[in-house]
Design a protein around this motif. Structure first.
Motif, mmCIF file in Angstrom:
data_model
loop_
_atom_site.group_PDB
_atom_site.id
_atom_site.type_symbol
_atom_site.label_atom_id
_atom_site.label_comp_id
_atom_site.label_asym_id
_atom_site.label_seq_id
_atom_site.Cartn_x
_atom_site.Cartn_y
_atom_site.Cartn_z
ATOM 1 N N GLU A 209 -0.263 27.927 -6.126
ATOM 2 C CA GLU A 209 -0.320 28.456 -7.491
ATOM 3 C C GLU A 209 -0.054 27.307 -8.453
ATOM 4 O OE1 GLU A 209 1.503 32.940 -6.808
ATOM 5 O OE2 GLU A 209 2.789 31.372 -7.580
ATOM 6 N N GLU A 283 2.263 31.586 -14.060
ATOM 7 C CA GLU A 283 1.155 31.272 -13.153
ATOM 8 C C GLU A 283 -0.153 31.262 -13.942
ATOM 9 O OE1 GLU A 283 0.542 33.932 -9.727
ATOM 10 O OE2 GLU A 283 -1.552 33.273 -9.768
ATOM 11 N N GLN A 286 -4.587 29.906 -9.290
ATOM 12 C CA GLN A 286 -4.246 29.920 -7.864
ATOM 13 C C GLN A 286 -5.484 29.588 -7.054
ATOM 14 O OE1 GLN A 286 -2.180 33.420 -6.468
ATOM 15 N NE2 GLN A 286 -1.604 32.411 -4.553
HETATM 16 MG MG MG Z 1 -2.079 34.484 -8.056
#
Ligand code: MG
Ligand code: ATP
Length: 445
Positions: A209, A283, A286
């Protein structure tokens, strides 16, 4: 753009529903309007930044050799029955029936659909490697949509999918994505740290991530203090050179950096104590390598050089395009408002006319406005009849990195004022010099 003709509905009051600064500032700066929980209209200023972020994402994907296409937001449920995820995905999936009672869904991601496209047209190893991506709206019926565009239900994502013959090739695609993501975030003026992650419903065990450090982030992160200093910088990258790309990945993933999902206290404690950092992160992307999970269940196979038929090796790679606006603001603001990095700012520079209606001041502003446009820049000219204080407050709130202030007193000495939003420092210079300075600043972006 002339502010008198623009649509910039700024709010004076702090909206009560916003819990974090980026959400508050996006509402106050007239960038977004909530239409339902986690669903937003993008007002002109917000839309402009969203498009700039999208553009950077596109450019860096194409640079890495990845190919854009566009898949629909609505998908037939049958594709997801093939992979088994129609039942597994749970309540986050928005399920819809059309008038013929056919099961449809608003795509939360596109592994199934891209695998279907692949199997329809590709059957030989000679057509590999292939990486296809799109930037498209997704829907996930989040239990708790919140923090504005950071955790929306409808949100814009870049999702890319690689198809390769061997695991080795697929891992090169994984590395290519890691490096192209690092460059993407850096161009936006963001530091996003790749952290080893757990894979969740996508499946597979090779995944990172990318996290932007911020107090308001939803993930707890543990990292070596040296990690945020790592920069790709201006170095040229040959995306076809496996060793070069792998070496960059190693450079960025060797020092300890993990989220709470994969955190290992024993390994963490081997870092010298003064470098052990615990914080929070957002985040913003990813990447996954998951091998043949979808190609096997959906029959996406290719013929190998020695004539065998094998399921293709795959991975998927996402960037939270709309979430990035929130992350950017969390990382770039002060108590007066947003401070856009030059790479993503909605307008390159603001022009403030201190005495609208004064012939000489109006003419000087017009000249600067036209000169900047003539050099390919996009200025926002505050030509409204308003107090200087109110004009400054608006410019500070919407966060343009540079401001040129023009008034009769300065013009009497042939100067205007150039102000940097981030430092607050002002410098007097001729109008021509101010234009040249702005041109120079943006040559690098
Ligand atoms: Mg993710
Ligand atoms: P999260 O853990 O935040 O729910 P995720 O791991 O489920 O996200 P991915 O499937 O990895 O999300 O999607 C790729 C990217 O899309 C994420 O890294 C994130 O930046 C963005 N994203 C995911 N869910 C949302 C959301 N509800 N609103 C805005 N952006 C999102």
């Amino acid at each position: 753009m002339r502010l008198s003709r623009y649509f910039l509905p700024v709010l004076k009051e702090n909206p009560a529903e916003a819990q974090i600064v980026s959400h508050r500032l996006m509402l106050r700066a007239g960038m977004i309007k909530q239409q339902a929980a986690g669903i937003y209209s993008w007002l002109p200023l917000g839309y402009k930044v969203l498009k700039r972020i999208e553009q950077i994402v596109h450019e860096e994907q194409v640079r890495a050799g990845h190919i854009p296409l566009l898949m629909p937001t609505l998908q037939p449920a049958d594709l997801w029955r093939e992979s088994g995820r129609y039942d597994d995905y749970g309540q986050e999936m928005l399920r819809i029936k059309d008038r013929h009672e056919r099961d449809m869904l608003y795509g939360p991601t596109n592994e199934e659909m891209i695998t279907d496209i692949f199997r329809s047209y590709v059957s030989s190893y000679k057509q590999l490697p292939l990486t296809l991506y799109h930037i498209q709206w997704k829907f996930r019926d989040e239990v708790r949509p919140r923090f504005g565009v950071m955790r929306g239900r409808e949100f814009l994502m870049k999702d890319g999918y690689n198809f390769d013959l061997t695991k080795e090739d697929a891992l090169h695609a994984y590395n290519r994505h890691m490096v192209s993501y690092l460059r993407t975030y850096e161009r936006m003026g963001l530091t996003a740290i790749p952290m080893r992650a757990a894979s969740g419903p996508i499946g597979g065990d090779n995944t990172h991530e990318f996290l932007v450090l911020a107090q308001t982030g939803e993930s707890e992160v543990f990292y070596d203090a040296k990690v945020p200093d790592l920069k790709l910088g201006e170095r040229a990258v040959d995306y076809d050179n496996r060793d070069e790309v792998a070496a960059i990945c190693e450079e960025f993933t060797t020092l300890y950096a993990r989220t709470d999902e994969t955190h290992d206290e024993a390994v963490f404690n081997q870092i010298p104590e003064e470098r052990r950092m615990v914080g929070r992160g957002i985040e913003v992307g990813q990447i996954f390598y998951f091998g043949t999970k979808y190609s096997e269940s959906m029959g996406a196979t290719v013929v190998t050089p020695d004539g065998n038929r094998v399921p293709v090796e795959m991975g998927s790679h996402g960037i939270g395009v709309s979430r990035l606006l929130g992350a950017l603001i969390e990382a770039n603001h002060d108590d007066k408002g947003i401070i856009w990095p030059e790479g993503v700012t909605p307008f390159h520079v603001g022009i403030v006319n201190l005495k609208q209606g004064d012939t000489a001041t109006d003419a000087a502003c017009e000249a600067i406005y036209k000169a900047l446009q003539g050099r390919g820049l996009d200025p926002l000219y505050d030509d409204r009849e308003d107090r200087a204080g109110a004009k400054f407050a608006t410019m500070d709130l919407i966060g343009l990195p540079w401001r040129i202030t023009v008034g009769p007193r300065g013009l009497a000495n042939n100067v205007v004022e150039l102000t940097c939003r981030r430092t607050g420092e002002s410098e007097e210079m001729s109008a021509t010099a101010a234009v040249e300075r702005i041109v120079k600043i943006y040559e690098a972006h």
